[in-house]
Write an enzyme that holds these catalytic residues in place. Structure first.
Site, PDB file in Angstrom:
ATOM      1  N   LYS A  23      44.797  28.782  43.310  1.00 55.21           N
ATOM      2  CA  LYS A  23      44.435  28.202  43.914  1.00 55.21           C
ATOM      3  C   LYS A  23      43.743  30.365  43.716  1.00 55.21           C
ATOM      4  O   LYS A  23      42.662  30.855  43.766  1.00 55.21           O
ATOM      5  CB  LYS A  23      43.511  28.311  45.611  1.00 55.21           C
ATOM      6  CG  LYS A  23      43.572  29.077  47.085  1.00 55.21           C
ATOM      7  CD  LYS A  23      43.241  28.277  47.743  1.00 55.21           C
ATOM      8  CE  LYS A  23      44.144  29.201  49.226  1.00 55.21           C
ATOM      9  NZ  LYS A  23      43.319  31.418  49.217  1.00 55.21           N
ATOM     10  N   ARG A 122      41.778  42.087  58.817  1.00 56.14           N
ATOM     11  CA  ARG A 122      41.931  42.014  57.236  1.00 56.14           C
ATOM     12  C   ARG A 122      41.185  43.141  56.873  1.00 56.14           C
ATOM     13  O   ARG A 122      40.499  42.590  56.160  1.00 56.14           O
ATOM     14  CB  ARG A 122      42.297  40.892  56.557  1.00 56.14           C
ATOM     15  CG  ARG A 122      43.221  39.656  56.773  1.00 56.14           C
ATOM     16  CD  ARG A 122      43.720  38.572  56.616  1.00 56.14           C
ATOM     17  NE  ARG A 122      43.735  38.502  54.762  1.00 56.14           N
ATOM     18  CZ  ARG A 122      44.111  37.241  54.473  1.00 56.14           C
ATOM     19  NH1 ARG A 122      43.756  35.890  54.419  1.00 56.14           N
ATOM     20  NH2 ARG A 122      44.063  37.164  52.933  1.00 56.14           N
ATOM     21  N   ASP A 307      52.617  34.197  52.473  1.00 58.03           N
ATOM     22  CA  ASP A 307      52.259  32.280  52.514  1.00 58.03           C
ATOM     23  C   ASP A 307      53.695  31.660  52.364  1.00 58.03           C
ATOM     24  O   ASP A 307      53.122  30.530  52.775  1.00 58.03           O
ATOM     25  CB  ASP A 307      51.037  32.279  51.792  1.00 58.03           C
ATOM     26  CG  ASP A 307      49.716  33.142  51.610  1.00 58.03           C
ATOM     27  OD1 ASP A 307      50.109  33.388  52.404  1.00 58.03           O
ATOM     28  OD2 ASP A 307      49.655  33.311  50.298  1.00 58.03           O
TER      29      ASP A 307
END
Ligand code: UD1
Length: 431
Positions: A23, A122, A307
């Site tokens: 993705k 972020r 991640d």
């Protein structure tokens, strides 16, 4: 209410899992389709919610998106708006990647700030500083940012910090600006390399992707092309950890071991056997005895990916001794800790680090996912927990994993998706 996943543990992974397209590679390629009026064809696009969200956003801007299975054709011939829809931007940070491409092609663009999210602040300051260097006037108001092309030109820009989407954003914007741009201290992720490949095929000259310095010679006449999205290294890594955690064996079909070096070193260190075959990567942990304590420091690629940090923490709960995670990318990314503790883990949190005291048996209970990778971590915990684990808020998981429960079920895990609401589930909606 969102779907929940119900696992009966403990279980052992044994089987083959096909790895979907990444993705995080598909999203920037989709945004890059805004750079040309020609069709851009993407093959191997993963059917995950983040990708659907960006499709919706691009369609709102007037982009034509044709979907035929995993082959998507995007054509930005008749863009009708350069104001990125706010609610979609808030839903997904990668929408910010549309700002530069819209600005370079149409002279101006506007977007709301993506803001903080469940894994902490972020900022987008480096994206904006880079766009300024390329000749945009950047006008920041309370909730939104507007860019206007002043005198676009190639530039030399050094990122103060390594940023993945920041690198991608400037790379694709510079690809449409005639002249030479030199980007320094760039992210080196495989997804950056994939975008460079797309931009090269579209007619820009891009050199050095995969290293810290990328040189782009842009052109105002980028054209359409076709690429195949690379396999998702985070999805593959998640199942690799699951195989080791359950002392099982899995064939990760289509995965690329060279994108997962940092993880594979840790898994080999646990005694897992890793083999690269024509089909993909085999992870065999059937002969693993005790798990050893681990120290994982998240870093930009090729370092250990943030991640995969949450998933790795589950393995640490089973290691003999004290393990440690140091999270250098998103220091607040520890939403999973409280849930793992409720399952029986002993974890001491002192951000940006966490110490895990193992081994502790985990027990099934109801746990709430709070972000994408934390959700994956809880599913992994459910694999080794005794009894029933119910993972709620599965929509987080659906943002980035293709039918995780089906893939795990095919590998022998007892897991099912339950929809407490009579309305159709996300998976039903998106096939
Ligand atoms: C991308 C990935 C995400 C992954 C992350 C780090 C996509 C769509 N998402 O996110 O899955 O977790 O990389 O590998 O590819 N920063 C600034 N200013 C900026 C931009 C970033 O200070 O303008 C900081 C961030 O706060 C963070 C670090 O830089 O501390 C790295 O973040 P970044 O690489 O930008 O993450 P994303 O690109 O958003």
């Amino acid at each position: 209410m969102s779907d929940v996943l119900v696992l009966e543990g403990p279980s052992t992974l044994d089987g083959e899992i096909p790895i979907a397209g990444a993705k995080n590679a598909a999203l920037p390629c989709m945004a890059a389709a805004l750079l040309t009026p020609d069709p851009v064809e993407l093959e191997n696009v993963p059917p995950v919610q983040d990708v659907f969200t960006l499709r919706e956003l691009l369609m709102d801007l007037g982009v034509d998106v044709q979907v035929a299975g995993d082959r998507w054709t995007l054509q930005a011939e008749q863009v009708t708006s350069t104001t990125v829809p706010p609610e979609l931007t808030r839903r997904m940070r990668a929408s910010f990647l549309t700002l530069g491409p819209l600005g370079v092609r149409f002279g101006s663009a506007e977007v709301v700030y993506p803001g903080g999210c469940a894994i902490g602040e972020r900022p987008v300051d480096l994206h904006l500083a880079g766009l300024e260097a390329l000749g945009f006037a950047v006008d920041q108001a309370a909730a939104r940012v507007r860019i206007r092309a002043r005198r676009l030109r190639g530039a030399v820009f050094e990122f103060a910090k390594v940023t993945v989407t920041g690198t991608e954003h400037l790379m694709m914007t510079a690809a449409a600006i005639p002249g030479t741009t030199v980007l320094r201290n760039c992210a080196r992720e495989p997804e950056v390399v994939q975008l460079a490949e797309l931009l090269r095929q579209m007619g820009a000259d891009v050199e050095g992707a995969g290293t810290a310095q990328i040189i782009i010679r842009g052109t105002s006449s980028l054209r359409g092309t076709a690429v195949r999205v690379i396999p998702d290294r985070i999805e593959a890594g998640t199942y690799a950890v699951a195989a080791v955690l359950t002392r099982g064996r899995v064939v990760l079909r289509g995965a690329r071991a060279e994108h997962l070096t940092a993880l594979m070193e840790h898994l080999k260190g646990q005694g897992a056997f890793i083999e690269v075959t024509a089909e993909g990567v085999v992870v065999d942990a059937r002969a693993v005895a005790d798990f050893r304590p681990l120290r994982v420091v998240t870093e930009p690629y090729p370092g250990f990916p943030t991640d995969l940090q949450a998933q790795m923490m589950v393995l640490m709960t089973q290691a003999l001794g004290v393990s440690e995670v140091v999270e250098t990318i998103f220091p607040d990314r520890f939403n999973h800790v409280a849930e793992l503790q409720r399952m029986g883990a002993r974890i001491e949190l002192a951000k940006p680090a966490a110490r895990v005291y193992g081994p502790t048996p985990l027990r099934g209970t109801v746990v709430a996912a709070s972000d994408l990778r934390a959700s994956a971590c809880l599913v992994l915990a459910g694999l080794i927990a005794r009894g029933t684990t119910v993972v709620t808020n599965v929509y987080h998981l659906d943002r980035g994993y293709v039918r995780m429960e089906e893939k795990l079920r095919q590998a022998g895990v007892s897991i099912r998706r339950v929809n407490p609401d009579p309305r159709p589930s996300t998976m039903d909606l998106h096939g």
